[in-house]
Design a protein around this motif. Structure first.
Motif, short mmCIF file in Angstrom:
data_model
loop_
_atom_site.label_atom_id
_atom_site.label_comp_id
_atom_site.label_asym_id
_atom_site.label_seq_id
_atom_site.Cartn_x
_atom_site.Cartn_y
_atom_site.Cartn_z
N LYS A 126 -2.81 35.29 98.33
CA LYS A 126 -1.78 36.09 97.94
C LYS A 126 -1.17 36.24 96.57
O LYS A 126 -0.97 37.01 95.80
N ILE A 127 -1.47 34.96 95.99
CA ILE A 127 -1.25 34.83 94.40
C ILE A 127 -2.28 35.78 93.68
O ILE A 127 -2.02 36.56 92.61
N MET A 128 -3.55 35.51 94.14
CA MET A 128 -4.62 36.59 93.41
C MET A 128 -4.32 37.87 93.60
O MET A 128 -4.54 38.56 92.82
N VAL A 129 -3.82 38.36 94.88
CA VAL A 129 -3.45 39.83 95.07
C VAL A 129 -2.37 40.27 93.98
O VAL A 129 -2.36 41.18 93.30
N SER A 130 -1.32 39.28 93.87
CA SER A 130 -0.29 39.61 92.87
C SER A 130 -0.99 39.70 91.43
O SER A 130 -0.38 40.81 90.89
N ILE A 131 -1.69 38.70 91.17
CA ILE A 131 -2.48 38.83 89.80
C ILE A 131 -3.20 40.24 89.72
O ILE A 131 -2.97 41.01 88.53
N VAL A 132 -4.06 40.59 90.83
CA VAL A 132 -4.69 41.90 90.76
C VAL A 132 -3.89 42.88 90.33
O VAL A 132 -4.19 43.92 89.70
N LEU A 133 -2.67 42.90 91.04
CA LEU A 133 -1.70 44.19 91.02
C LEU A 133 -1.35 44.13 89.71
O LEU A 133 -1.12 45.33 89.05
N SER A 134 -0.78 43.07 89.13
CA SER A 134 -0.23 43.21 87.67
C SER A 134 -1.33 43.56 86.75
O SER A 134 -0.68 44.38 85.72
N PHE A 135 -2.58 43.19 87.01
CA PHE A 135 -3.50 43.36 86.08
C PHE A 135 -3.96 45.06 85.98
O PHE A 135 -4.05 45.74 84.95
N LEU A 136 -3.76 45.65 87.39
CA LEU A 136 -4.08 46.93 87.54
C LEU A 136 -2.57 47.66 86.60
O LEU A 136 -3.03 48.79 86.09
N ALA A 137 -1.41 47.37 86.93
CA ALA A 137 -0.49 47.66 85.90
C ALA A 137 -0.41 47.63 84.50
O ALA A 137 -0.11 48.80 83.71
N VAL A 138 -1.19 46.59 84.30
CA VAL A 138 -1.41 46.35 82.52
C VAL A 138 -2.46 47.63 82.19
O VAL A 138 -2.26 48.20 81.09
N ILE A 139 -3.52 47.63 83.09
CA ILE A 139 -4.52 49.09 82.67
C ILE A 139 -3.71 50.32 82.70
O ILE A 139 -4.04 51.30 81.56
N PHE A 140 -2.83 50.61 83.43
CA PHE A 140 -2.17 51.89 83.45
C PHE A 140 -1.22 52.01 82.25
O PHE A 140 -1.05 53.07 81.88
N LEU A 141 -0.59 50.73 82.08
CA LEU A 141 0.14 50.81 80.72
C LEU A 141 -0.64 51.01 79.46
O LEU A 141 -0.20 51.57 78.75
N LEU A 142 -1.73 50.46 79.47
CA LEU A 142 -2.65 50.71 78.36
C LEU A 142 -3.10 52.12 78.23
O LEU A 142 -3.01 52.74 77.27
N LEU A 143 -3.26 52.86 79.37
CA LEU A 143 -3.64 54.29 79.42
C LEU A 143 -2.29 55.09 79.02
O LEU A 143 -2.57 56.10 78.30
N LEU A 144 -1.22 54.47 79.36
CA LEU A 144 0.18 55.24 78.80
C LEU A 144 0.23 55.13 77.43
O LEU A 144 0.63 56.04 76.72
N THR A 145 -0.07 53.84 76.89
CA THR A 145 0.05 53.71 75.36
C THR A 145 -0.82 54.53 74.55
O THR A 145 -0.40 55.23 73.68
N VAL A 146 -2.05 54.61 75.10
CA VAL A 146 -2.90 55.47 74.36
C VAL A 146 -2.85 57.07 74.66
O VAL A 146 -2.72 57.97 73.56
#
Length: 157
Positions: A126-146
């Motif tokens: 579950k910790i791994m799933v949470s970290i993966v979900l957060s990293f996906l949000a980081v990728i989406f935020l990177l796309l938003l920033t660009v």
């Protein structure tokens, strides 16, 4: 707008997944509990996920205001700053959680820290799933920033 909603969804899902990660096992007659709130890094990750979720919810309102006909398009700069703060916050939280998660999964032989994931597999998953979900949000935020930077660059002078 879609990317902002995805960031809201993934940060909320990441925080909830982390909060619900707990497991109790008995090893050699000793009860062992694994909970997210036993680690300052995991607690920090949960708080950061909720903060970024709230800030992105506010940015949805800001985007709606910026898309009004009489708004100043140069205000996209503030949206860019907002997205940069969000990505930095979320990246710091997920990095801290990943560092502790790595030690929990693989241990650290030189310091004598042992892996706990062979005993509390459900917790670690579950910790791994949470970290993966957060990293996906980081990728989406990177796309938003660009995207925000591109919109700002393409504005007429």
């Amino acid at each position: 707008m879609t990317l902002r909603i995805l960031v809201i969804a993934f940060t909320l899902a990441g925080a909830i997944t982390m909060i619900t990660s707990d497991q109790s096992v008995t090893v050699f007659g000793i009860a062992m509990d694994a909970r997210y709130n036993y680690s300052a890094s995991f607690r920090f990750n949960v708080v950061v996920n909720f903060v970024v979720c709230g800030l992105c919810s506010q940015s949805v309102v800001l985007v709606i205001v910026l898309n009004r006909p009489k708004s100043n398009p140069k205000n996209y700069f503030y949206l860019l700053l907002h997205d940069l703060v969000n990505i930095l916050l979320l990246l710091s939280g997920v990095s801290a959680a990943m560092a502790i998660g790595y030690v929990g999964r693989f241990g650290q032989q030189k310091t004598g820290w042992i892996s706990i994931c062979d005993r509390v597999q459900k917790f670690c998953d579950k910790i791994m799933v949470s970290i993966v979900l957060s990293f996906l949000a980081v990728i989406f935020l990177l796309l938003l920033t660009v995207t925000s930077a591109y919109k700002l660059k393409s504005l007429p002078n």
